[in-house]
Every structure is written in structure tokens, then in C-alpha cells.
Design a protein around this motif. Structure first.
Motif: not given
Length: 380
Positions: A20, A22, A25, A28-29, A50, A72, A93, A98, A128
Motif C-alpha cells: 500500500e 504512502s 497503509e 498493512t496497519t 495509519t 509504505d 514494495h 516489507d 507510514p
């Protein structure tokens, strides 16, 4: 391969498949939060959409130490052939965040099992918006990091061999400033350029003149970059437009050099405006991020722990890339290191890859760093 190493690899692959960009995210969060809760790691109330700041309070008194990982991805379509390539179109990524996120989570899990050995508190910053230099400043505004005594971060480097840690005192990445230029001439038919004032001709002069700033205006040992990266103007083949816009970036390691470059750019544009009887406007976008400023003592400490953790260590020359970790260092003394990730392609390349086997050793390194840092700070 241990069960924990398999866990790290699986989590990294999951993040890589669902990148995801910027400020977006959200999933991801959520994934990070789920894992922190599953391992009984406290999450602080963060007033941001985020990102996460978590912490582990040790059983022994001591300072607050922070470890940071960015979360991010980039707006790049992945072209690698790995089995866990991005499933999100137009996102990848490609900078290895990651990896950074997985390492930070892994260190948090390890340290959550060692509370009896922790002196003080360890904060885990899942940041983030690193790619747009957004997250660090916003997290500092929350005041959740006001009591942090030292902060440590890292970035993977595909140009370094696996098992190598590189750093240096002072700046290891450059400040990042940006600029926008609007050139206003006079439009005309392409067949009658004499009836107008061609802004493309002026833009070409700007391009050429700006390349003399580093090579002819500053001392030869100056480490700085001026790059024009965008030019926009016109929409018809047979029309010379009235305006052309240029955009670019300035990278340097010394704020005084940035000011010198900015001054020289203004002088050049003012001169070209008079020479060409045109209007030229310069908008300077101040410092997306400053140069990193590695604390010498903390850098030496981080390098020593890397060596003790089985890494080979080396000093490095500053890189002209930007790094939002530098904004944390404006308020908190810190050290930032680069660690080899073994990929054949550079950062931000659509075929960027990194070797999963770096994850566990780096988790172990940051676990040791967090455990040893309180004693180091106390004895400084």
C-alpha cells in the motif's frame, strides 16, 4: 529453518503481496496490529489514520529506546518473477519496506519474551509515509516520542553483500528539497515563432545553466546534486505554448550548500528572464527531509553490536538518496545503518528482490541493540 524464521518469511511475503502506497497503509496497519495484539504487545493510542507505535516496558528501570521500521510501498508495477509478487496493481514494495516492517515486528516479538532483561521501555515505530517524507514529522507531533533517549533504524541495501552493515558518523543520506519553475513567454503558431517568445527555448537555457551550478559555481569537493526531472508544456504540434513548467530536486549534506544552490538558481532565473524578456517564477519546496545526522557515539555502538551479532561492518560514504528517519533525528539522537539484502536490482526498480534469509539475523541484531542500548546510554 526454525518455526520463528518461517513465521517471519510468511509475514514478509504477505506484506509484499499486499503493498500500500504512502498514506494508504490501512490493511498493512491492520495486519501489524493483529500480530502485536496476538503477542500481547501494547499499542499506544496514535492519532493518525495509519501507522502504529507500540511499546514493551521492561521489568528493570531505564531509558526509553525506539526502533523504527517504515511500512509504505511505492506506486510501481512489479515486474519480478517471485512467487509472492504484488497482487495490488500499480503498487510494489520496491524499496524493501516489507523487510523493515517484518524485522521490527520480529524484534518486538522476541523482546516481548525478554521483559525480565529489558531496562526501561522499548518503543516500536511502524512509520507510514516514508516515501513522501510524511510519517516521521507527523508521529513527532503526537508527542508519543518526546521521552525517547535514542532511536535506531536501518535500510536494506541490495548493493551491499548479505551479512554486511554499513554506516558513518554524521550524514549518511542527503537532505531533499524540491523546486517548481514556471516560464511564461508568448505563444504563437509553430510556423511563425518570430511572433511569439518560445518558453521551450528559455527552458533549454535553464536546463543548461543549472548544470553549471555544481560543476562551476561550487567547490569541486562539494557533494550535491541538482536534477530537473519534469518538463511540461504545450498540447498541439503546431502551437508554441505560452508557458512551460519545470520541476526538480536538490540533494546535499550541508544546509549552507543548499542555500548557496537556491541563491544561484534564483540569480540564473532572474538573468534569463531579463535576457529573454520573459517571466520566470521559482517556487522552492523546503526540505522534504533533512540530511540524516548520525550521532557518532550511537553509531559506533550500533556498529559494535552488529559485529558482535555476526555481521561484517564497514564505513560508508554518504548517499544522495533521502530518508525520512532524518526527521526523527531532528529531535532524538539516533543511528541509521544500511544492511546488505543481496538483490540483483537497485532500490525502486520494478524487479527489485531481496533474500528472505536476511530477516532472522537482522531481527537478532535489533533485539541485541535494544537490550544493550540502556547500559550504553547510562555509561556514556
Amino acid at each position: 529453518m526454525t518455526t520463528f524464521e518461517t513465521y517471519l518469511i510468511d509475514f514478509r511475503h504477505e506484506l509484499h503481496q499486499h503493498p500500500e502506497i504512502s498514506k494508504q497503509e490501512f490493511e498493512t496497519t491492520r495486519r501489524i496490529r493483529e500480530q502485536l495484539i496476538a503477542h500481547n504487545i501494547d499499542i499506544l493510542p496514535l492519532s493518525m489514520p495509519t501507522g502504529i507505535i507500540a511499546e514493551i516496558k521492561g521489568d528493570l528501570p531505564g531509558p526509553v529506546i525506539a526502533l523504527r521500521g517504515d511500512i509504505d510501498a511505492l506506486p510501481i508495477e512489479e515486474e519480478s518473477n517471485i512467487s509472492f509478487r504484488s497482487l495490488n496493481k500499480g503498487a510494489m514494495h520496491a524499496c524493501g519496506h516489507d523487510l523493515h516492517t517484518t524485522v521490527l515486528l520480529g524484534a518486538a516479538i522476541r523482546l516481548s519474551q525478554l521483559k525480565d532483561k529489558i531496562k526501561g521501555t522499548i518503543r516500536f515505530i511502524f512509520q507510514p509515509g516514508e516515501e513522501i517524507a510524511y510519517g516521521a514529522a507527523e508521529m513527532l507531533k503526537t508527542h508519543l516520542l518526546d521521552d525517547v533517549s535514542a532511536i535506531f533504524g536501518w535500510h536494506n541495501d541490495p548493493e551491499l553483500p548479505i551479512g554486511t552493515v554499513a554506516s558513518a558518523h554524521g550524514p549518511v543520506t542527503a537532505s531533499v528539497d524540491a523546486f517548481d519553475i514556471k516560464i511564461t513567454g508568448k505563444g504563437s503558431h509553430a510556423a511563425k515563432p518570430n511572433e511569439g517568445n518560445d518558453p521551450f527555448i528559455i527552458a533549454a537555457q535553464v536546463l543548461t545553466a543549472f548544470q553549471t551550478i555544481i560543476s562551476r559555481y561550487l567547490p569541486s569537493q562539494t557533494n550535491a546534486v541538482v536534477s530537473i526531472t519534469q518538463m511540461h508544456g504545450g498540447n498541439n504540434r503546431n502551437v508554441i505554448p505560452e508557458t512551460v513548467s519545470l520541476s526538480g530536486t536538490v540533494r546535499a549534506f550541508d544546509p549552507a550548500i543548499v542555500e548557496t544552490i537556491k541563491k544561484r538558481m534564483s540569480q540564473i532565473l532572474a538573468g534569463l528572464a531579463v535576457t529573454n524578456d520573459a517571466k520566470i517564477d521559482l517556487e522552492w519546496v523546503e526540505e522534504f527531509s533533512p540530511a540524516t545526522n548520525n550521532n557518532p557515539e550511537l553509531t559506533d555502538f550500533a556498529t559494535l553490536v552488529a559485529s558482535e551479532s555476526g555481521f561484517s561492518t564497514t564505513s560508508m560514504s554518504p548517499l544522495s538518496i533521502g530518508e525520512d528517519f532524518a526527521n526523527f533525528q531532528r529531535q532524538i539522537p539516533g543511528a541509521f545503518v544500511f544492511i546488505g539484502s543481496g538483490g540483483p536490482y537497485a532500490l525502486h526498480h520494478p524487479k527489485f528482490e531481496a533474500d528472505d534469509k536476511i530477516l532472522l539475523p537482522i531481527v537478532n541484531y535489533f533485539t541485541s541493540l535494544a537490550l544493550q542500548a540502556p547500559n550504553f546510554i547510562a555509561n556514556k
